[in-house]
Design a protein around this motif. Sequence first.
Motif, PDB file in Angstrom:
ATOM      1  N   ARG A   1      12.377   4.948   1.555  1.00 24.07           N
ATOM      2  CA  ARG A   1      12.156   3.918   2.564  1.00 24.07           C
ATOM      3  C   ARG A   1      10.681   3.540   2.705  1.00 24.07           C
ATOM      4  O   ARG A   1      10.353   2.381   2.957  1.00 24.07           O
ATOM      5  CB  ARG A   1      12.720   4.398   3.910  1.00 24.07           C
ATOM      6  N   GLU A   2       9.786   4.498   2.547  1.00 20.14           N
ATOM      7  CA  GLU A   2       8.355   4.215   2.691  1.00 20.14           C
ATOM      8  C   GLU A   2       7.652   4.087   1.342  1.00 20.14           C
ATOM      9  O   GLU A   2       6.423   3.997   1.289  1.00 20.14           O
ATOM     10  CB  GLU A   2       7.700   5.323   3.516  1.00 20.14           C
ATOM     11  N   ARG A   3       8.426   4.076   0.259  1.00 19.43           N
ATOM     12  CA  ARG A   3       7.824   4.035  -1.074  1.00 19.43           C
ATOM     13  C   ARG A   3       7.960   2.675  -1.752  1.00 19.43           C
ATOM     14  O   ARG A   3       7.440   2.473  -2.844  1.00 19.43           O
ATOM     15  CB  ARG A   3       8.455   5.114  -1.967  1.00 19.43           C
ATOM     16  N   VAL A   4       8.723   1.762  -1.144  1.00 20.98           N
ATOM     17  CA  VAL A   4       8.885   0.441  -1.722  1.00 20.98           C
ATOM     18  C   VAL A   4       7.930  -0.538  -1.038  1.00 20.98           C
ATOM     19  O   VAL A   4       7.398  -0.262   0.039  1.00 20.98           O
ATOM     20  CB  VAL A   4      10.344  -0.054  -1.576  1.00 20.98           C
ATOM     21  N   HIS A   5       7.708  -1.676  -1.685  1.00 26.32           N
ATOM     22  CA  HIS A   5       6.815  -2.700  -1.129  1.00 26.32           C
ATOM     23  C   HIS A   5       7.581  -4.019  -1.026  1.00 26.32           C
ATOM     24  O   HIS A   5       8.077  -4.535  -2.028  1.00 26.32           O
ATOM     25  CB  HIS A   5       5.582  -2.867  -2.027  1.00 26.32           C
ATOM     26  N   PRO A   6       7.706  -4.575   0.195  1.00 24.59           N
ATOM     27  CA  PRO A   6       7.181  -3.991   1.437  1.00 24.59           C
ATOM     28  C   PRO A   6       8.003  -2.790   1.897  1.00 24.59           C
ATOM     29  O   PRO A   6       9.150  -2.618   1.494  1.00 24.59           O
ATOM     30  CB  PRO A   6       7.311  -5.147   2.437  1.00 24.59           C
TER      31      PRO A   6
END
Length: 293
Positions: free
Chosen positions: A226-231
Amino acid sequence: MDVTITNSVLVRPARDTSSEEIWLSNADLILTKCYACTTYIYRSIEEPDIFTDSNIEDLGDFSSVSKLSSLAITVDCTQSITSLPLLLYQVTKFRCGGVAIGVAINHIIADGMSSLHFVNTWCDLAHGLDVMVHPYLDRTLLQARNRPETFFPHLDCAYLFQHSLKRFRLTKEQLNCLKEKARENSSKEAFTTFIALSAHIWKCACISGNLLKQQETKLYIPINGRERVHPVLPCGYFANFGQGKPLFMGVQKNAPEGYCFIKPNSEDDGSLIIEMTLRSDRMDRFRKLLYQF
């Protein structure tokens, strides 16, 4: 363990819900007829739906899958996907006053993180608390520009042999010994517990399967991306990719062969519990190799 079902209830929404269709990502479509099944065991609770004459102590160290099977929920996944329920739960009361809550969440709507999000939020609401993080249901954030298709069979996903689920415990001392052994055989100064243990489990699984030295293998590690993709996906992104702290929490359904779950022991003594699914004829050798550092 024998249980007696005394009541079964279909829970309907308190008010009408939206009939809007939710787009599913490729990650959601991997497991279209599968449930994330877990069991939580507590010391005491009131007004259960299912009774058993057994005590919590009869379950031992919770390593026996057969003893826990009656506390889990079985779903007939041969039905049409439109008739499969999104959520099922089973409450079982022990003679000693303890309770087990079996939860089965349709995997197409939730992965492990989302399932725990739901259970934790459920517990908060039961205690009269507000929802800490609301679920984020818009999955188009992972929508690809060109949806890929495959036109060949995936033989690595064909399971032709009987497999079983077993639980193993490694103490804090054993984990430290394993990390020290890994450091001795490498130029790296130190390894994390996860890296050392994952490599050890992978090695044991390969040896127990009598693989050739030149045979290629694949280690697949699901992560919380969840916090590793952009955005970055919003907090509460809900999809795939109660009674105080439970005495026990574990997977209650055989996953495909080769699946492994690592979780901390409920006693907070630094030990880890390994839940491993392998071919039944390889499990005994895997167990012996696991404790050989």
